[in-house]
Design an enzyme around this catalytic site. Structure first.
Site, PDB file in Angstrom:
ATOM      1  N   GLY A  89       0.825  -1.202   0.000  1.00  0.00           N
ATOM      2  CA  GLY A  89       0.000   0.000   0.000  1.00  0.00           C
ATOM      3  C   GLY A  89       0.853   1.242   0.000  1.00  0.00           C
ATOM      4  O   GLY A  89       2.080   1.190  -0.117  1.00  0.00           O
ATOM      5  N   GLU A  90       0.167   2.386   0.142  1.00  0.00           N
ATOM      6  CA  GLU A  90       0.858   3.669   0.140  1.00  0.00           C
ATOM      7  C   GLU A  90       0.146   4.614   1.086  1.00  0.00           C
ATOM      8  O   GLU A  90      -1.083   4.680   1.107  1.00  0.00           O
ATOM      9  CB  GLU A  90       0.888   4.263  -1.275  1.00  0.00           C
ATOM     10  CG  GLU A  90       1.676   5.548  -1.390  1.00  0.00           C
ATOM     11  CD  GLU A  90       1.843   5.996  -2.826  1.00  0.00           C
ATOM     12  OE1 GLU A  90       2.410   7.088  -3.038  1.00  0.00           O
ATOM     13  OE2 GLU A  90       1.412   5.261  -3.724  1.00  0.00           O
ATOM     14  N   PHE A  93       3.579   8.441   4.571  1.00  0.00           N
ATOM     15  CA  PHE A  93       5.032   8.278   4.661  1.00  0.00           C
ATOM     16  C   PHE A  93       5.629   7.952   3.296  1.00  0.00           C
ATOM     17  O   PHE A  93       6.661   8.470   2.903  1.00  0.00           O
ATOM     18  CB  PHE A  93       5.351   7.154   5.658  1.00  0.00           C
ATOM     19  CG  PHE A  93       6.814   6.990   5.974  1.00  0.00           C
ATOM     20  CD1 PHE A  93       7.330   7.500   7.146  1.00  0.00           C
ATOM     21  CD2 PHE A  93       7.659   6.315   5.111  1.00  0.00           C
ATOM     22  CE1 PHE A  93       8.674   7.354   7.451  1.00  0.00           C
ATOM     23  CE2 PHE A  93       8.996   6.158   5.395  1.00  0.00           C
ATOM     24  CZ  PHE A  93       9.505   6.688   6.571  1.00  0.00           C
ATOM     25  N   VAL A  96       4.737   1.046   1.011  1.00  0.00           N
ATOM     26  CA  VAL A  96       5.034  -0.051   1.929  1.00  0.00           C
ATOM     27  C   VAL A  96       5.082  -1.343   1.118  1.00  0.00           C
ATOM     28  O   VAL A  96       4.170  -1.640   0.334  1.00  0.00           O
ATOM     29  CB  VAL A  96       3.970  -0.170   3.036  1.00  0.00           C
ATOM     30  CG1 VAL A  96       4.346  -1.290   4.015  1.00  0.00           C
ATOM     31  CG2 VAL A  96       3.804   1.149   3.771  1.00  0.00           C
ATOM     32  N   LYS A 116       8.793   0.165   4.816  1.00  0.00           N
ATOM     33  CA  LYS A 116       8.330   1.481   4.383  1.00  0.00           C
ATOM     34  C   LYS A 116       9.480   2.213   3.715  1.00  0.00           C
ATOM     35  O   LYS A 116      10.564   2.352   4.292  1.00  0.00           O
ATOM     36  CB  LYS A 116       7.874   2.315   5.588  1.00  0.00           C
ATOM     37  CG  LYS A 116       6.466   2.071   6.056  1.00  0.00           C
ATOM     38  CD  LYS A 116       6.127   3.098   7.133  1.00  0.00           C
ATOM     39  CE  LYS A 116       4.744   2.896   7.700  1.00  0.00           C
ATOM     40  NZ  LYS A 116       4.438   3.915   8.729  1.00  0.00           N
ATOM     41  N   ASP A 216      -1.964  10.880  15.831  1.00  0.00           N
ATOM     42  CA  ASP A 216      -2.589  10.467  14.565  1.00  0.00           C
ATOM     43  C   ASP A 216      -3.279   9.119  14.750  1.00  0.00           C
ATOM     44  O   ASP A 216      -3.125   8.207  13.944  1.00  0.00           O
ATOM     45  CB  ASP A 216      -1.549  10.401  13.451  1.00  0.00           C
ATOM     46  CG  ASP A 216      -2.192  10.423  12.065  1.00  0.00           C
ATOM     47  OD1 ASP A 216      -3.339  10.891  11.943  1.00  0.00           O
ATOM     48  OD2 ASP A 216      -1.533   9.983  11.104  1.00  0.00           O
TER      49      ASP A 216
END
Length: 423
Positions: A89-90, A93, A96, A116, A216
């Site tokens: 995924g993305e 940051f 990944v 990451k 977060d």
């Protein structure tokens, strides 16, 4: 691309002059920090009097770390040169990837990891990367994702910055709450996730000799391991709590829309009660199966807290907000009890919100009641927190009780389940 040398939190920062009542923010429709690989130079350094001129985590930089330094060539091999087939995924940051690395002298002893790779986002991305190393390099808890190591290496493309974590095969809580998910989280699993996430926050807020504010907290940052244990992840925006004698840390406003506490958005003053608010929003996610902010829904249903507000007055209305994937009277009763915990977390005034240890105690009581063990009435230790909560659940003579919750301080009349005597 400008190169930034890796440091472990010992570099001094220039004093900041940002005022808390004019906090700098980076709001977007989704996240309050830019995502993907775009450049983001937003300054989110602490600006309170007690933290000016110091690095973000000076306390942690002197502590021993068990992190392993990986070479970039090792990680290229682990991910098949960062092949798209290994991409998980993305996020804010960067991308990944799933990989397999050796973490011991035995070449046959390989483990699956999540890697990451920092996007090309300049100084801000580097700050978040350093923060992750500083925090997860020295803290350890069953409900925090484990950071195995990092990579900081120069090559022809510039400096590569990567983080290597334990692989979480069951993805994030957000994945499973999504309407597109093929799996459905049953009630018992949602309650366990609520417990696990609370335990992680209790550890950060109260169980160390320093306090960390997550800043977060959201469902996409709660990952599930092979045994479906929930673990908090993505500490790039974490901050040390205020030094002794100070009430808050002043920062630029970053995080995710829908989760951020109203006083933090308005003033930039950050406390652990900001995380408590975010946790309350998350509980309503578990109850409803809906995201805190969903632009794809009708206008009246886009903001979760505003949508649930008129449904809290009685049992029939409350049932309308329950996730359709949850069925049965037990689910309704437990969801109602969980909503009472959420309402305590969503108190307008930060001082009236419970500490996370108190929240965890309430959630534990909800779990006990759902399994038929222990006292079914969620309770709190503090007298201040007990007043509203006990009126709702324990005083059966009153059908309704007033509870203030929400970012507008709106007043709702909470319905309570009638107590039924059993022989």
């Amino acid at each position: 691309m400008r190169c930034f040398q890796f440091h472990n939190g010992d570099k001094k920062e220039e004093p900041k002059t940002t005022k808390s009542n004019s906090a700098k923010s980076s709001f977007t429709d989704g996240e309050m920090r830019q995502s993907g690989s775009d450049c983001n130079s937003q300054d989110v350094s602490d600006t309170s009097t007690g933290s000016r001129g110091r690095s973000q985590f000076p306390v942690l930089s002197d502590r021993p770390s068990n992190l392993r330094a990986f070479t970039f060539s090792e990680l290229k091999e682990a991910t098949k040169n960062f092949n798209r087939s290994t991409k998980l995924g993305e996020g804010g940051f960067g991308c990944v990837f799933k990989g397999t690395v050796n973490i011991s002298e035995d070449p046959a002893n390989k483990v699956d990891v999540a890697i990451k790779q920092l996007g090309r986002r300049g100084l801000q991305g580097h700050k978040e990367w350093v923060t992750e190393v500083n925090v997860l390099g020295v803290v350890e808890h069953p409900n925090l994702v484990k950071l195995i190591g990092y990579c900081a290496e120069d090559n022809e493309r510039g400096i590569e910055r990567l983080l290597i974590y334990d692989y979480m095969p069951n993805g994030s809580v957000e994945d499973h709450l999504s309407a597109r998910s093929e799996t459905s989280l049953p009630l018992a699993m949602r309650l366990k996730i609520a417990q696990d996430a609370a335990r992680g926050l209790v550890y950060l807020h109260e169980e160390m000799d320093f306090q960390i504010i997550f800043r977060d907290f959201k469902s996409s940052n709660i990952l599930l391991d092979q045994q479906w244990n929930a673990k908090l992840s993505d500490f790039g925006l974490a901050r040390l709590g205020p030094p002794e004698g100070l009430t808050h840390v002043s920062t630029a406003v970053v995080g995710t829309l829908g989760y951020a506490a109203p006083e933090y958005i308005q003033t930039g003053r950050l406390t652990s009660k900001s995380d408590v608010w975010s946790y309350g929003v998350f509980l309503y996610e578990l109850i409803t199966g809906r995201r805190p902010l969903d632009r794809n829904r009708p206008r009246s249903e886009q903001k979760l807290l505003e949508w649930v507000k008129p449904h809290l007055s009685d049992a029939k209305k409350f049932q309308l907000i329950l996730d359709p994937k949850l069925e049965g009277k037990n689910a309704l009763k437990s969801a109602h009890k969980l909503s009472l915990v959420a309402n305590r977390c969503l108190a307008r005034l930060p001082k009236t919100r419970p500490k996370m240890s108190e929240v965890l105690e309430m959630v534990n009581k909800v779990v006990e009641a759902s399994t038929g063990t222990g006292n079914p009435q969620p309770t709190l230790r503090s007298t201040e927190s007990m007043s509203t909560f006990e009126e709702t659940e324990a005083k059966s003579k009153r059908r309704f009780t007033d509870v203030k919750i929400g970012d507008a301080g709106w007043l709702v009349r909470m319905w309570s389940i009638k107590l039924v005597k059993t022989c």
